[in-house]
Design an enzyme around this catalytic site. Structure first.
Site, short mmCIF file in Angstrom:
data_model
loop_
_atom_site.label_atom_id
_atom_site.label_comp_id
_atom_site.label_asym_id
_atom_site.label_seq_id
_atom_site.Cartn_x
_atom_site.Cartn_y
_atom_site.Cartn_z
N GLU A 33 0.91 -1.37 -0.06
CA GLU A 33 -0.05 0.08 -0.06
C GLU A 33 0.78 1.29 0.05
OE1 GLU A 33 -3.45 0.85 -0.42
OE2 GLU A 33 -2.39 2.96 -0.36
N THR A 144 -5.49 -1.44 -7.48
CA THR A 144 -5.13 -0.34 -7.26
C THR A 144 -6.22 0.91 -7.28
OG1 THR A 144 -4.64 -0.28 -9.60
CG2 THR A 144 -3.00 -0.62 -7.92
N GLY A 186 -21.83 13.68 -5.37
CA GLY A 186 -22.74 14.97 -5.63
C GLY A 186 -23.70 15.18 -4.65
N LEU A 187 -24.57 13.97 -4.45
CA LEU A 187 -25.73 14.11 -3.70
C LEU A 187 -25.52 13.81 -2.29
CD1 LEU A 187 -28.29 12.54 -6.33
CD2 LEU A 187 -27.82 14.89 -5.93
N VAL A 238 -22.01 22.20 -18.16
CA VAL A 238 -21.04 23.13 -17.76
C VAL A 238 -19.71 23.41 -18.65
CG1 VAL A 238 -19.10 23.45 -15.89
CG2 VAL A 238 -21.10 22.16 -15.36
N HIS A 322 -18.29 -3.12 -1.76
CA HIS A 322 -18.93 -4.40 -1.66
C HIS A 322 -18.58 -5.29 -3.07
CE1 HIS A 322 -22.29 -1.78 -2.34
NE2 HIS A 322 -22.84 -2.68 -3.02
N HIS A 445 -44.24 -5.62 12.95
CA HIS A 445 -44.90 -4.29 13.06
C HIS A 445 -44.68 -3.36 14.04
CE1 HIS A 445 -48.08 -1.23 12.35
NE2 HIS A 445 -48.47 -1.71 13.53
P1 FAD Z 1 -9.43 1.52 -3.59
O1 FAD Z 1 -10.26 1.52 -2.25
O2 FAD Z 1 -9.32 2.68 -4.26
O3 FAD Z 1 -7.90 1.28 -3.12
C1 FAD Z 1 -7.02 1.11 -3.78
C2 FAD Z 1 -5.43 1.21 -3.14
O4 FAD Z 1 -4.58 0.97 -3.93
C3 FAD Z 1 -5.51 2.89 -2.50
O5 FAD Z 1 -5.36 2.74 -0.93
C4 FAD Z 1 -4.20 3.17 -3.26
O6 FAD Z 1 -3.42 3.90 -2.26
C5 FAD Z 1 -3.36 1.87 -3.42
N1 FAD Z 1 -2.67 1.84 -4.54
C6 FAD Z 1 -2.90 2.30 -5.92
N2 FAD Z 1 -1.80 1.99 -6.57
C7 FAD Z 1 -0.72 1.57 -6.06
C8 FAD Z 1 0.54 1.05 -6.21
N3 FAD Z 1 1.25 1.13 -7.43
N4 FAD Z 1 1.21 0.64 -5.29
C9 FAD Z 1 0.70 0.12 -3.78
N5 FAD Z 1 -0.63 0.89 -3.46
C10 FAD Z 1 -1.36 1.45 -4.54
N6 FAD Z 1 -18.72 2.36 -2.25
C11 FAD Z 1 -19.57 1.92 -1.48
O7 FAD Z 1 -19.85 0.76 -1.83
N7 FAD Z 1 -20.31 2.43 -0.69
C12 FAD Z 1 -20.21 3.72 -0.42
O8 FAD Z 1 -20.93 4.36 0.63
C13 FAD Z 1 -19.02 4.53 -0.91
N8 FAD Z 1 -19.03 5.77 -0.68
C14 FAD Z 1 -17.86 6.25 -1.14
C15 FAD Z 1 -17.54 7.95 -1.07
C16 FAD Z 1 -16.91 8.37 -1.54
C17 FAD Z 1 -16.50 9.91 -1.36
C18 FAD Z 1 -15.90 7.87 -2.44
C19 FAD Z 1 -14.60 8.59 -3.40
C20 FAD Z 1 -16.32 6.51 -2.95
C21 FAD Z 1 -17.24 5.83 -2.23
N9 FAD Z 1 -17.47 4.50 -2.66
C22 FAD Z 1 -18.16 3.90 -1.87
C23 FAD Z 1 -16.48 3.82 -3.73
C24 FAD Z 1 -15.59 2.99 -2.98
O9 FAD Z 1 -14.78 3.84 -2.02
C25 FAD Z 1 -14.79 2.22 -3.85
O10 FAD Z 1 -15.47 1.39 -4.95
C26 FAD Z 1 -13.86 1.24 -3.54
O11 FAD Z 1 -12.88 1.83 -2.33
C27 FAD Z 1 -13.06 0.36 -4.31
O12 FAD Z 1 -12.12 -0.48 -3.69
P2 FAD Z 1 -10.58 -0.74 -4.38
O13 FAD Z 1 -10.12 -2.01 -3.54
O14 FAD Z 1 -10.99 -1.27 -5.76
O15 FAD Z 1 -9.77 0.32 -4.44
P1 NAD Z 2 -21.21 8.98 -10.66
O1 NAD Z 2 -20.89 8.30 -11.71
O2 NAD Z 2 -22.08 8.46 -9.71
O3 NAD Z 2 -21.93 10.43 -11.01
C1 NAD Z 2 -21.57 11.40 -11.77
C2 NAD Z 2 -22.62 12.36 -12.35
O4 NAD Z 2 -22.14 13.26 -13.07
C3 NAD Z 2 -23.50 11.58 -13.22
O5 NAD Z 2 -24.80 11.77 -12.86
C4 NAD Z 2 -23.15 12.02 -14.61
O6 NAD Z 2 -24.30 12.39 -15.47
C5 NAD Z 2 -22.83 13.50 -14.04
N1 NAD Z 2 -21.86 14.26 -15.06
C6 NAD Z 2 -20.90 13.72 -15.92
N2 NAD Z 2 -20.16 14.64 -16.70
C7 NAD Z 2 -20.79 15.75 -16.30
C8 NAD Z 2 -20.69 16.90 -16.77
N3 NAD Z 2 -19.74 17.47 -17.77
N4 NAD Z 2 -21.58 18.34 -16.26
C9 NAD Z 2 -22.53 17.82 -15.41
N5 NAD Z 2 -22.54 16.63 -14.86
C10 NAD Z 2 -21.89 15.60 -15.43
O7 NAD Z 2 -20.07 9.45 -10.19
P2 NAD Z 2 -19.25 10.12 -8.74
O8 NAD Z 2 -20.71 10.71 -7.98
O9 NAD Z 2 -18.23 10.94 -8.82
O10 NAD Z 2 -18.98 8.93 -8.01
C11 NAD Z 2 -17.88 7.90 -8.32
C12 NAD Z 2 -18.06 6.57 -8.08
O11 NAD Z 2 -17.89 6.39 -6.86
C13 NAD Z 2 -19.22 6.10 -8.40
O12 NAD Z 2 -19.03 5.08 -9.46
C14 NAD Z 2 -20.04 5.58 -7.36
O13 NAD Z 2 -20.34 4.32 -7.35
C15 NAD Z 2 -18.75 5.46 -6.07
N6 NAD Z 2 -19.46 5.97 -4.86
C16 NAD Z 2 -20.44 5.15 -4.54
C17 NAD Z 2 -21.10 5.61 -2.98
C18 NAD Z 2 -22.15 4.87 -2.60
O14 NAD Z 2 -22.25 3.34 -2.94
N7 NAD Z 2 -22.82 5.22 -1.89
C19 NAD Z 2 -20.82 6.99 -2.71
C20 NAD Z 2 -19.84 7.69 -3.47
C21 NAD Z 2 -19.27 7.34 -4.42
#
Ligand code: FAD
Ligand code: NAD
Length: 467
Positions: A33, A144, A186-187, A238, A322, A445
């Site tokens: 990591e 990654t 965003g939401l 935008v 997940h 219920h």
């Molecule tokens: P990541 O979690 O991105 O982990 C990858 C890791 O690899 C990182 O720690 C990175 O530093 C490391 N890495 C990369 N390249 C290298 C390298 N060359 N050497 C060593 N280490 C490296 N998903 C949900 O299901 N529920 C949610 O509520 C949710 N909320 C989110 C909210 C936000 C604000 C964001 C940004 C994402 C959210 N997601 C959510 C999405 C979720 O975080 C990702 O889908 C998930 O983390 C992906 O897991 P991953 O293991 O593929 O990668």
């Molecule tokens: P997203 O794909 O959910 O939403 C991006 C939004 O931006 C879409 O509605 C798209 O139509 C809009 N968009 C794209 N280009 C645009 C433009 N030029 N102008 C205006 N709107 C534009 O992506 P995200 O919200 O950035 O999240 C990234 C990823 O992280 C998602 O794939 C999501 O699955 C994951 N995530 C998951 C959770 C969760 O599971 N609760 C929470 C946060 C993030």
């Protein structure tokens, strides 16, 4: 050079779960990591910190908007943003420390540094102090993850024009925030700040928010978020984001081409995320990426190079923690000669706004496109006694079932605790239940889950009882 049966690159939910399962199956396992703490995007700057702020902001919002109706009065209610951010940091620290514990418990060797392929069986780890460690791997799992995407004309200065990572660290409540992208991030983060008093405007390119979910969900959620004061500019393109020292100006064109100018303290860019493979040395092993930069894998999540697998956000599919976890388990078990299976259709999606949105299976739009004959049953939370008691009457449950067989094809919930309620639908669909099956099961219920039973009743001959 120390040799491992499996080396996992990246410690997000995909990587660390894969490592645990490999270790459970008797493989000598290492994980690399590049960040100081384990857990990846999800634990450090994603799922966990965003949910911590969503919970804190929801408490404040309820105290401000609903407590008086419950008969609770408060004086001097105010937001202490540094404390809110501090608590979020503590939740993250506890959670990432939990992964340290799990690695130690499973005897997984942790290397801190940037991993890259020297060749198919050798990996270099570059540490922050410039030193390098080399290890040998029989097999490798690339996990990654992903990084925030932007638009070509936007410079993310991380001060006024920010991504989710910076939005999780603001030390005061902004007056105004423009959110580009009405998707999950965003939401969710827009909700955090709107609840705390920020004037939030969401600019979305498509004609609905959360456009990939069932259309009815976006409509319901938008209605609720509008009540909270969030403004929505749908079908807006935008075209410029100009950052000043203390403010930012966003310019967009509406559907008719008329220019709209928005000024704010911050602009949150949340237009999606892209696979992260920087300096991974993929060229040294001959692994290619697709047009969106994602590592290509076959149905066993194997790359084009035997012995190298890839999982999670860095490959195709929903970017969900997940989903990454399931793939981590899948790959470990496949390596061990087992025959694992993932049903991607039944990976639920959740938006942690309030009301929450949760979904599994096909959307109504997908069924129409596929030409599947289906029936639909809905039940609104305003008809639920439990929802009235807690003042959570926004939203509905929608059950979609096959017109002939009654098999459940999709469940979509916008409402209180939808994130937890969707699990019942996942179990039902995994066992190929019919709407009638759910309709005939006793639901305690009063609970929110009664709304799912009622929607299932509505889907089977329109026999909901409480509406
Ligand atoms: P990541 O979690 O991105 O982990 C990858 C890791 O690899 C990182 O720690 C990175 O530093 C490391 N890495 C990369 N390249 C290298 C390298 N060359 N050497 C060593 N280490 C490296 N998903 C949900 O299901 N529920 C949610 O509520 C949710 N909320 C989110 C909210 C936000 C604000 C964001 C940004 C994402 C959210 N997601 C959510 C999405 C979720 O975080 C990702 O889908 C998930 O983390 C992906 O897991 P991953 O293991 O593929 O990668
Ligand atoms: P997203 O794909 O959910 O939403 C991006 C939004 O931006 C879409 O509605 C798209 O139509 C809009 N968009 C794209 N280009 C645009 C433009 N030029 N102008 C205006 N709107 C534009 O992506 P995200 O919200 O950035 O999240 C990234 C990823 O992280 C998602 O794939 C999501 O699955 C994951 N995530 C998951 C959770 C969760 O599971 N609760 C929470 C946060 C993030």
């Amino acid at each position: 050079m120390e040799k491992f049966d499996v080396v996992v690159i990246g410690s997000g939910p995909g990587g660390y779960v894969a490592a645990i399962r490999c270790a459970q199956l008797g493989m000598k396992t290492a994980i690399i990591e590049r960040y100081k703490t384990l857990g990846g995007t999800c634990l450090n700057v994603g799922c966990i910190p965003s949910k911590a702020l969503l919970d804190s902001s929801e408490h404040y919002h309820q105290a401000k908007e609903q407590f008086s109706e419950h008969g609770i009065s408060l004086d001097n209610l105010k937001v202490d943003m540094p404390q809110m951010i501090k608590r979020k940091g503590e939740v993250v620290a506890q959670t990432t420390a939990g992964i340290d514990f799990l690695m130690a418990k499973n005897k997984i060797e942790v290397f801190t540094g940037h991993g890259s392929f020297i060749n198919k069986n050798e990996i270099s780890i570059k540490h922050d102090d410039g030193k390098e460690t080399k290890i040998a791997a029989e097999k490798t799992i690339i996990a990654t993850g992903s990084k925030p995407s932007s638009l070509p004309f936007i410079t993310i200065d991380k001060k006024r024009v920010i991504t989710s990572t910076e939005a999780l660290e603001l030390q005061s409540v902004p007056k105004k925030m423009v959110v580009i992208g009405g998707g999950v991030i965003g939401l969710e983060l827009g909700s955090v700040y709107a609840r705390l008093g920020t004037e939030v405007s969401v600019v979305e390119y498509m004609d609905s928010i959360i456009p990939t979910m069932d259309k009815s969900m976006g409509k319901e959620l938008m209605r609720s978020m509008k009540k909270m004061g969030v403004k929505f500019l749908l079908s807006h393109k935008v075209k410029a984001v100009e950052a000043g020292a203390r403010s930012v100006t966003v310019k967009a064109d509406d559907k008719k081409g008329a220019e709209v100018v928005l000024k704010a303290d911050y602009c949150l860019v949340s237009v999606g995320r892209h696979a992260y493979t920087e300096n991974l040395g993929l060229e040294n092993v001959g692994i290619g990426t697709d047009e969106r930069g994602r590592i290509e894998v076959n149905e066993h999540l194997q790359t084009s190079v035997p012995g190298i697998y890839a999982i999670g956000d860095v490959i195709k599919g929903a970017m969900l923690a997940h989903k990454a976890e399931e793939e981590g388990v899948f790959v470990a078990e496949h390596m061990a000669g087992q025959k694992p299976h993932i049903n991607y259709l039944l990976i639920p999606g959740v938006v942690y706004t309030w009301p929450e949105v949760a979904s599994v299976g096909y959307t109504e739009e997908q069924l129409i496109e596929k030409g599947t004959a289906y029936k639909s049953g809905s039940f609104p939370f305003k008809a639920s006694g439990r929802a009235r008691a807690s003042m959570d009457t926004d939203g509905l449950v929608k059950v979609l079932a096959d017109k002939e067989t009654d098999e459940i094809l999709g469940v979509h919930i916008c409402g209180p605790r939808a994130a937890d309620m969707i699990a019942e639908a996942v179990v039902a669909m995994e066992f190929r239940a019919s709407a009638e099956d759910i309709a005939r099961m006793s639901h305690a219920h009063p609970t929110f889950t009664e709304a799912l039973k009622e929607a299932a009743l509505a889907a089977t001959d329109n026999r909901a009882l409480h509406i």
